[in-house]
Design a protein around this motif. Structure first.
Motif, PDB file in Angstrom:
ATOM      1  N   UNK A  86     -22.208 -18.254  30.097  1.00 41.77           N
ATOM      2  CA  UNK A  86     -20.937 -17.582  30.365  1.00 41.77           C
ATOM      3  C   UNK A  86     -19.753 -18.384  29.835  1.00 41.77           C
ATOM      4  N   UNK A  87     -19.794 -19.683  30.068  1.00 41.83           N
ATOM      5  CA  UNK A  87     -18.659 -20.543  29.698  1.00 41.83           C
ATOM      6  C   UNK A  87     -18.376 -20.457  28.205  1.00 41.83           C
ATOM      7  N   UNK A  88     -19.421 -20.606  27.392  1.00 41.62           N
ATOM      8  CA  UNK A  88     -19.240 -20.636  25.943  1.00 41.62           C
ATOM      9  C   UNK A  88     -18.789 -19.300  25.391  1.00 41.62           C
ATOM     10  N   UNK A  89     -19.024 -18.212  26.137  1.00 35.62           N
ATOM     11  CA  UNK A  89     -18.649 -16.877  25.673  1.00 35.62           C
ATOM     12  C   UNK A  89     -17.219 -16.503  26.061  1.00 35.62           C
ATOM     13  N   UNK A  90     -16.510 -17.386  26.754  1.00 37.26           N
ATOM     14  CA  UNK A  90     -15.140 -17.079  27.164  1.00 37.26           C
ATOM     15  C   UNK A  90     -14.225 -16.866  25.970  1.00 37.26           C
ATOM     16  N   UNK A  91     -13.361 -15.856  26.066  1.00 39.72           N
ATOM     17  CA  UNK A  91     -12.408 -15.560  24.990  1.00 39.72           C
ATOM     18  C   UNK A  91     -11.030 -15.325  25.587  1.00 39.72           C
ATOM     19  N   UNK A  92      -9.963 -15.610  24.849  1.00 40.24           N
ATOM     20  CA  UNK A  92      -8.604 -15.403  25.374  1.00 40.24           C
ATOM     21  C   UNK A  92      -8.331 -13.923  25.649  1.00 40.24           C
ATOM     22  N   UNK A  93      -7.628 -13.657  26.755  1.00 38.15           N
ATOM     23  CA  UNK A  93      -7.228 -12.285  27.103  1.00 38.15           C
ATOM     24  C   UNK A  93      -5.796 -11.989  26.654  1.00 38.15           C
ATOM     25  N   UNK A  94      -5.030 -13.031  26.384  1.00 34.50           N
ATOM     26  CA  UNK A  94      -3.638 -12.861  25.985  1.00 34.50           C
ATOM     27  C   UNK A  94      -3.217 -14.110  25.219  1.00 34.50           C
ATOM     28  N   UNK A  95      -2.083 -14.037  24.559  1.00 31.52           N
ATOM     29  CA  UNK A  95      -1.596 -15.157  23.752  1.00 31.52           C
ATOM     30  C   UNK A  95      -1.372 -16.380  24.637  1.00 31.52           C
ATOM     31  N   UNK A  96      -1.944 -17.487  24.232  1.00 36.04           N
ATOM     32  CA  UNK A  96      -1.793 -18.729  24.969  1.00 36.04           C
ATOM     33  C   UNK A  96      -2.811 -18.927  26.071  1.00 36.04           C
ATOM     34  N   UNK A  97      -3.687 -17.961  26.275  1.00 33.17           N
ATOM     35  CA  UNK A  97      -4.710 -18.072  27.316  1.00 33.17           C
ATOM     36  C   UNK A  97      -5.721 -19.149  26.936  1.00 33.17           C
ATOM     37  N   UNK A  98      -5.950 -20.106  27.819  1.00 32.79           N
ATOM     38  CA  UNK A  98      -6.766 -21.272  27.516  1.00 32.79           C
ATOM     39  C   UNK A  98      -8.257 -21.055  27.665  1.00 32.79           C
ATOM     40  N   UNK A  99      -8.802 -20.078  26.955  1.00 29.91           N
ATOM     41  CA  UNK A  99     -10.243 -19.857  26.927  1.00 29.91           C
ATOM     42  C   UNK A  99     -10.765 -20.092  25.504  1.00 29.91           C
ATOM     43  N   UNK A 100     -11.992 -20.592  25.367  1.00 30.74           N
ATOM     44  CA  UNK A 100     -12.930 -20.973  26.425  1.00 30.74           C
ATOM     45  C   UNK A 100     -12.654 -22.380  26.950  1.00 30.74           C
ATOM     46  N   UNK A 101     -13.184 -22.670  28.154  1.00 34.72           N
ATOM     47  CA  UNK A 101     -13.163 -24.024  28.710  1.00 34.72           C
ATOM     48  C   UNK A 101     -14.392 -24.750  28.162  1.00 34.72           C
ATOM     49  N   UNK A 157     -12.362 -15.350  33.955  1.00 35.47           N
ATOM     50  CA  UNK A 157     -12.487 -14.331  32.910  1.00 35.47           C
ATOM     51  C   UNK A 157     -13.736 -14.523  32.062  1.00 35.47           C
ATOM     52  N   UNK A 158     -14.325 -15.719  32.068  1.00 36.17           N
ATOM     53  CA  UNK A 158     -15.589 -15.903  31.354  1.00 36.17           C
ATOM     54  C   UNK A 158     -16.730 -15.182  32.050  1.00 36.17           C
ATOM     55  N   UNK A 159     -16.531 -14.867  33.327  1.00 36.13           N
ATOM     56  CA  UNK A 159     -17.557 -14.187  34.113  1.00 36.13           C
ATOM     57  C   UNK A 159     -17.286 -12.705  34.294  1.00 36.13           C
ATOM     58  N   UNK A 160     -16.027 -12.325  34.440  1.00 30.69           N
ATOM     59  CA  UNK A 160     -15.707 -10.978  34.907  1.00 30.69           C
ATOM     60  C   UNK A 160     -14.731 -10.259  33.981  1.00 30.69           C
ATOM     61  N   UNK A 161     -14.893  -8.946  33.907  1.00 30.93           N
ATOM     62  CA  UNK A 161     -13.935  -8.124  33.177  1.00 30.93           C
ATOM     63  C   UNK A 161     -12.633  -8.039  33.960  1.00 30.93           C
ATOM     64  N   UNK A 162     -12.716  -7.668  35.240  1.00 31.52           N
ATOM     65  CA  UNK A 162     -11.534  -7.639  36.103  1.00 31.52           C
ATOM     66  C   UNK A 162     -11.340  -9.042  36.665  1.00 31.52           C
ATOM     67  N   UNK A 163     -10.692  -9.894  35.891  1.00 34.17           N
ATOM     68  CA  UNK A 163     -10.623 -11.322  36.195  1.00 34.17           C
ATOM     69  C   UNK A 163      -9.390 -11.669  37.023  1.00 34.17           C
ATOM     70  N   UNK A 164      -9.452 -12.851  37.638  1.00 30.56           N
ATOM     71  CA  UNK A 164      -8.292 -13.463  38.284  1.00 30.56           C
ATOM     72  C   UNK A 164      -7.992 -14.757  37.532  1.00 30.56           C
TER      73      UNK A 164
END
Length: 383
Positions: free
Chosen positions: A42-57, A310-317
């Motif tokens: 999950x971690x490696x698949x993280x992608x930014x949801x908006x500009x400046x979003x710090x994904x992936x960790x 957000x790396x885990x869920x579509x409806x993220x917090x």
């Protein structure tokens, strides 16, 4: 000429970091999620949801580790000790005698290494495909039976006797993540106290974890028979106004829809499959918590350095934080709140040591390095 006395050092807190034992393959995860699955998938698949979003960790010094490796567990303990953390709180998964994700702890218990204190938190929830938005698709059902309760406390007593097991006033510390899921918490606690006293000569210090899903306040949880309450964070009830429009809409729906309806909407509708993230400002969240009420005795605070599932869920917090100073001021406030207590009772929990897929970790990453570990050490006075 006499010298003025040196100012007294602030009382030290007992910092405990929640620890996720997910980072190794298991037969169950191979079956449910695909061969070789671990949390790193999950971690490696993280992608930014908006500009400046710090994904992936992405991990730094420890890399994409495997918790079956003793050297990794020792490195974790070394880093935690250097930062002033007293113990790890391992999540413990028990389903009618079957334990999941148990190998790291079993090897810690069997080998005696690392020589680092620990305690347990029973994550007494059913497992589902919630990560993929399918909470209704159960993988393992959590259930409760009196005979199983007897077997469970017998296993726990063996862990409680480990010399590294963390104690509060001489009593092994044990947490229940979902105390209100227990069919009869009062009966269970009484049974486990009696059995523990009989088997190892001491009663545990039982704590209820109070989350955003809790229906009881701290007094209500103590009324069930718990010795203490751990105020888990993040807690949706503590959110300031979300920064984004979708988050504000989600917040409104949660307030106006009857309990359970929002989750049903999210899980079963086209709307629920969209990217409806809630984005919260970390500094504002900290401001809210610093302005909170004083803690009752045996209520223990929780702080977190950042949060982003957000790396885990579509409806993220998303409550991401790139300023270790903001985290430090929250941790320092938590330390001040427990300072008047006896040394044994100055518990402060940190969420978490290694919740990488929730963007919530003290372990060094490629963006921040050791910033959050250094802030932890400075707040705890270990440097």
């Amino acid at each position: 000429m006499s010298r003025a006395p040196a100012p007294e050092a602030a009382p030290r807190a007992r910092a405990i970091a929640f620890y996720l034992p997910q980072f190794h393959p298991t037969p169950e995860n191979d079956e449910w999620w695909g061969r070789g699955f671990t949390e790193w998938t999950n971690v490696a698949a993280g992608t930014p949801r908006f500009k400046g979003h710090g994904q992936p960790h992405l991990p730094a010094d420890l890399g994409f580790y495997d918790l079956r490796v003793p050297e990794t567990r020792q490195q974790q303990a070394n880093l935690a000790r250097a930062a002033g953390i007293e113990a790890f709180c391992y999540y413990h998964y028990w389903f009618k005698g079957k334990r999941l994700l148990n190998r790291p702890l079993d090897e810690v218990l069997g080998s005696g290494e690392p020589d680092f204190p620990f305690c347990l938190c029973w994550a007494n929830e059913s497992w589902s495909r919630a990560w993929s938005g399918r909470e209704h698709d159960l993988l393992v059902q959590q259930s409760y039976e009196e005979a199983d309760d007897t077997a469970h406390i017998a296993w726990l007593c063996s862990a409680f006797q480990d010399p590294r097991y963390l104690r509060v006033d001489g009593r092994p510390l044990f947490l229940f993540y979902m105390p209100e899921k227990l069919p009869d918490a009062t009966r269970l606690l009484a049974q486990w106290r009696s059995e523990s006293l009989r088997q190892i000569g001491v009663e545990p210090h039982f704590c209820a974890v109070q989350t955003g899903f809790s229906t009881r306040d701290a007094a209500g949880l103590r009324a069930l028979g718990f010795d203490g309450v751990v105020q888990f964070e993040p807690n949706r009830k503590h959110f300031p106004t979300p920064k984004n429009a979708a988050g504000r809409a989600v917040s409104l729906l949660r307030r106006v829809l009857p309990e359970g309806w929002y989750d049903a909407l999210r899980n079963n509708s086209r709307l629920g499959r969209q990217n409806i993230s809630t984005v919260v400002d970390y500094a504002s969240y900290v401001d809210e918590r610093l302005a909170g009420c004083a803690l009752e005795d045996t209520t223990y605070p929780v702080v977190f350095p950042s949060w982003d599932n957000s790396a885990r869920r579509t409806a993220a917090t998303i409550i991401e934080n790139h300023d270790a100073g903001q985290y430090r001021r929250w941790l320092e406030d938590a330390i001040r709140r427990v300072a008047p207590r006896s040394a044994e009772q100055r518990l402060v929990f940190i969420n978490a040591w290694n919740e990488w897929a929730e963007g919530c970790h003290l372990e060094p990453d490629r963006r921040h390095g050791f910033a959050f570990l250094d802030a932890t050490a400075e707040a705890l006075g270990s440097r």
